[in-house]
Design a protein around this motif. Structure first.
Motif, PDB file in Angstrom:
ATOM      1  N   VAL A   1       0.798  -1.102  -0.175  1.00 32.43           N
ATOM      2  CA  VAL A   1       0.052  -0.194  -0.055  1.00 32.43           C
ATOM      3  C   VAL A   1       0.793   1.263   0.103  1.00 32.43           C
ATOM      4  O   VAL A   1       1.778   1.244   0.807  1.00 32.43           O
ATOM      5  CB  VAL A   1      -0.913  -0.007   1.277  1.00 32.43           C
ATOM      6  N   ALA A   2       0.747   2.162  -0.948  1.00 29.80           N
ATOM      7  CA  ALA A   2       1.537   3.404  -0.885  1.00 29.80           C
ATOM      8  C   ALA A   2       0.820   4.684  -0.897  1.00 29.80           C
ATOM      9  O   ALA A   2      -0.550   4.493  -1.612  1.00 29.80           O
ATOM     10  CB  ALA A   2       2.358   3.378  -2.427  1.00 29.80           C
ATOM     11  N   LEU A   3       0.846   5.504   0.198  1.00 34.76           N
ATOM     12  CA  LEU A   3       0.389   6.841   0.000  1.00 34.76           C
ATOM     13  C   LEU A   3       1.039   7.776  -0.870  1.00 34.76           C
ATOM     14  O   LEU A   3       2.162   7.816  -0.939  1.00 34.76           O
ATOM     15  CB  LEU A   3       0.457   7.362   1.567  1.00 34.76           C
ATOM     16  N   ILE A   4       0.427   8.348  -2.023  1.00 36.53           N
ATOM     17  CA  ILE A   4       0.799   9.137  -2.859  1.00 36.53           C
ATOM     18  C   ILE A   4       0.605  10.573  -2.761  1.00 36.53           C
ATOM     19  O   ILE A   4      -0.419  11.325  -2.996  1.00 36.53           O
ATOM     20  CB  ILE A   4       0.293   8.573  -4.367  1.00 36.53           C
ATOM     21  N   PRO A   5       1.679  11.369  -2.386  1.00 37.61           N
ATOM     22  CA  PRO A   5       1.608  12.936  -2.376  1.00 37.61           C
ATOM     23  C   PRO A   5       0.979  13.483  -3.786  1.00 37.61           C
ATOM     24  O   PRO A   5       1.461  12.675  -4.673  1.00 37.61           O
ATOM     25  CB  PRO A   5       2.726  13.255  -1.853  1.00 37.61           C
ATOM     26  N   PRO A   6       0.617  14.812  -3.680  1.00 36.63           N
ATOM     27  CA  PRO A   6       0.506  15.271  -5.263  1.00 36.63           C
ATOM     28  C   PRO A   6       1.540  15.188  -5.968  1.00 36.63           C
ATOM     29  O   PRO A   6       2.587  15.280  -5.844  1.00 36.63           O
ATOM     30  CB  PRO A   6      -0.015  16.717  -4.665  1.00 36.63           C
ATOM     31  N   VAL A   7       1.114  14.401  -7.302  1.00 39.38           N
ATOM     32  CA  VAL A   7       2.502  14.313  -8.251  1.00 39.38           C
ATOM     33  C   VAL A   7       2.831  15.488  -8.884  1.00 39.38           C
ATOM     34  O   VAL A   7       1.960  16.240  -8.985  1.00 39.38           O
ATOM     35  CB  VAL A   7       1.991  13.284  -9.259  1.00 39.38           C
ATOM     36  N   ALA A   8       3.949  15.539  -9.219  1.00 38.89           N
ATOM     37  CA  ALA A   8       4.554  16.811 -10.019  1.00 38.89           C
ATOM     38  C   ALA A   8       5.589  16.303 -10.743  1.00 38.89           C
ATOM     39  O   ALA A   8       6.642  16.943 -11.076  1.00 38.89           O
ATOM     40  CB  ALA A   8       5.402  17.654  -8.681  1.00 38.89           C
ATOM     41  N   GLY A   9       5.296  15.436 -11.611  1.00 36.29           N
ATOM     42  CA  GLY A   9       6.388  14.829 -12.743  1.00 36.29           C
ATOM     43  C   GLY A   9       6.461  15.927 -13.837  1.00 36.29           C
ATOM     44  O   GLY A   9       5.688  16.901 -13.781  1.00 36.29           O
ATOM     45  N   GLY A  10       7.337  15.560 -14.668  1.00 39.98           N
ATOM     46  CA  GLY A  10       7.712  16.454 -16.070  1.00 39.98           C
ATOM     47  C   GLY A  10       8.479  17.533 -15.823  1.00 39.98           C
ATOM     48  O   GLY A  10       9.204  17.606 -14.760  1.00 39.98           O
TER      49      GLY A  10
END
Lengths: 80, 142
Positions: A71-80
């Motif tokens: 199980v992973a808690l995913i912070p707001p993503v900011a890729g790119g």
């Protein structure tokens, strides 16, 4: 059963750990994981309903977990 | 089609060569780079981190969706992780097709979905010595 719970980026920094192993009752859902996480030191810095992934796919709070799930808690993503 | 997380500088020319084929009359390229300024703060660099296994899966899914949606089979994505300086490329997406519209649309779809879904995070380092996690909500787009 046990599951591995992983934290990343700002969440790992807030909680002070990158992962933990959690003991849960059979049939437990993602919601139970979130309840346990919310009692950890530093959890007040996390949003009330973070995005969650189970075994590398986004999953809802109602998702039933099984032995060995990641199980992973995913912070707001900011890729790119 | 190929997508990778990489920890060394991205070679745009090599990616373009990878999608080249005699029947392709168009190649569309997106290069995202580290910007010197974000929300009024002077940026010195960005540390990129990821949930590697999930990020690889999500990028591969997005490339497959773009391929299916626009009929483009020549798509390559590299996303860089680690410490990047201002001006360095953090992501490159290339898409090639016999005609320009599918190439451009497939590239655009891949970039936009990637920014929404792929578990990658930016820790910005500022000129004043402070650092901060970049939230997508702050609109820090390359």
């Amino acid at each position: 059963m046990t599951v591995t719970v992983r934290f990343f980026a700002s969440y790992a920094e807030s909680l002070g750990v990158p992962s933990m192993v959690m003991d849960l009752a059979d049939g437990a859902t993602v919601s139970e994981v979130m309840k346990t996480v919310s009692r950890l030191p530093g959890a007040s810095k996390l949003p009330p309903a973070p995005l969650v992934a189970v075994n590398h796919s986004y999953a809802p709070p109602t998702r039933v977990l099984i032995e060995g799930d990641e199980v992973a808690l995913i912070p707001p993503v900011a890729g790119g | 089609m190929r997508s990778s997380l990489v920890r060394t500088p991205i070679d745009v020319g090599a990616l373009l060569a990878e999608v080249a084929a005699p029947e392709n009359g168009a190649a569309s390229v997106f290069v995202g780079t580290v910007r010197s300024n974000n929300e009024g703060r002077e940026v010195q660099g960005i540390e990129y981190s990821a949930y590697d296994a999930m990020a690889e899966k999500e990028i591969a899914d997005i490339v497959a969706e773009a391929s299916h949606k626009y009929g483009v089979t020549n798509i390559v994505v590299e996303h860089r992780l680690g410490n990047l300086a201002v001006g360095e490329a953090s992501i490159v997406v290339v898409a090639a097709h016999p005609h320009r519209a599918p190439a451009i649309d497939a590239m655009r779809y891949t970039v936009e979905e990637l920014k929404k879904r792929v578990p990658v995070w930016k820790l910005e380092q500022y000129a004043d010595g402070s650092r901060d996690w970049v939230s997508a909500a702050t609109g820090a787009n390359p």
